[in-house]
Design an enzyme around this catalytic site. Structure first.
Site, short mmCIF file in Angstrom:
data_model
loop_
_atom_site.label_atom_id
_atom_site.label_comp_id
_atom_site.label_asym_id
_atom_site.label_seq_id
_atom_site.Cartn_x
_atom_site.Cartn_y
_atom_site.Cartn_z
CD GLU A 35 -3.35 0.88 1.97
OE1 GLU A 35 -4.22 1.41 1.83
OE2 GLU A 35 -3.37 -0.04 2.87
CG ASP A 148 -2.79 -5.98 4.13
OD1 ASP A 148 -3.62 -7.02 4.64
OD2 ASP A 148 -3.23 -5.01 4.05
#
Length: 253
Positions: A35, A148
């Protein structure tokens, strides 16, 4: 060797919170971040040229969205920016570095919360990625798949399992996918070494969740079962702040 994975929730944001100093102090052998929310033209020299590291970025086509990056002391044999499926590769979620002894997948798995369509996309992503990984494993490759995963596996992996039983990230169909990964011959390294330890890697910014340790364990290092003899330990670095996630670490012999 210590391989770190960390969803930084914005690379430019965490740069202002001492990210580069943390790397210089911590000295991971490899650091996979997710991210990044950054485009190539936004990557400044400080982020691109951290002393002692080579850096690789996979950026999403959509600005301010997704993205992964890998910082590595050892130059990889090869680097791939996807698995050849456009609808997944154009979101900048996959970065694969090949080394002498293993292949390292840095993955930001989709979040299924926004809609049924995104939940379906998430499940399709899991399926496509692990088919790709299975093919490599069948050829004798050793794999590390970190990042993630946006899914907590068991009730031990989040503070409030009953309250979140209908929330994406802990839906039965998502949890079954983690079961499926394990059945396919991949090891959740943290659970392998710490089967009963309660530790989280993500906390909501709301309701003082981190202060109250009301978190989820959704960041993992999975390894192919042919790497079992190569792994030494796995850690979750709860004390490291700067993001709504904290780093997770895999230690190789």
């Amino acid at each position: 060797m210590r391989i770190y994975s960390w969803n930084v929730n914005g690379l430019r944001a965490i740069e202002k919170k001492g990210f580069i100093d943390w790397i210089k102090e911590e000295q991971p052998d490899i650091l996979c971040i997710q991210e990044t929310k950054i485009q190539r033209e936004q990557i400044n020299d400080k982020l691109n040229n951290i002393e002692g590291y080579r850096s690789y970025f996979s950026c999403a086509e959509r600005k301010g969205y997704s993205g992964v990056a890998t910082y590595t002391k050892e130059e990889p044999i090869s680097v791939s920016y996807g698995i050849g499926i456009e609808k997944f590769d154009n979101e900048g979620r996959i970065l694969i570095c090949e080394y002498d002894n293993f292949m390292l997948f840095n993955i930001y798995f989709p979040n299924g919360q926004s809609s049924e369509e995104r939940l379906s996309y998430k499940l399709e992503f899991y399926d496509a990625l692990f088919k790709y990984c299975d093919n490599l494993k069948e050829k004798g490759k050793k794999l590390i798949i970190c990042g993630d995963y946006n899914t907590a596996h068991k009730e031990i992996d989040l503070k409030n399992p009953k309250a979140n039983s209908k929330t994406s990230g802990f839906l039965p169909i998502e949890r079954e996918w983690i079961d499926n990964i394990i059945k396919r011959g991949y090891i959740d390294t943290f659970r392998y070494f710490h089967p009963d330890e309660i530790k989280y890697s993500w906390w909501s910014y709301r309701f003082n969740a981190r202060k109250n340790n009301a978190g989820w364990r959704i960041d993992y290092h999975f390894v192919s079962d042919n790497m079992k003899d190569d792994i030494l330990d796995a850690e979750i670095l709860n004390e490291v702040t700067g993001s709504d996630h904290c780093p997770v670490v895999l230690i190789l012999k």
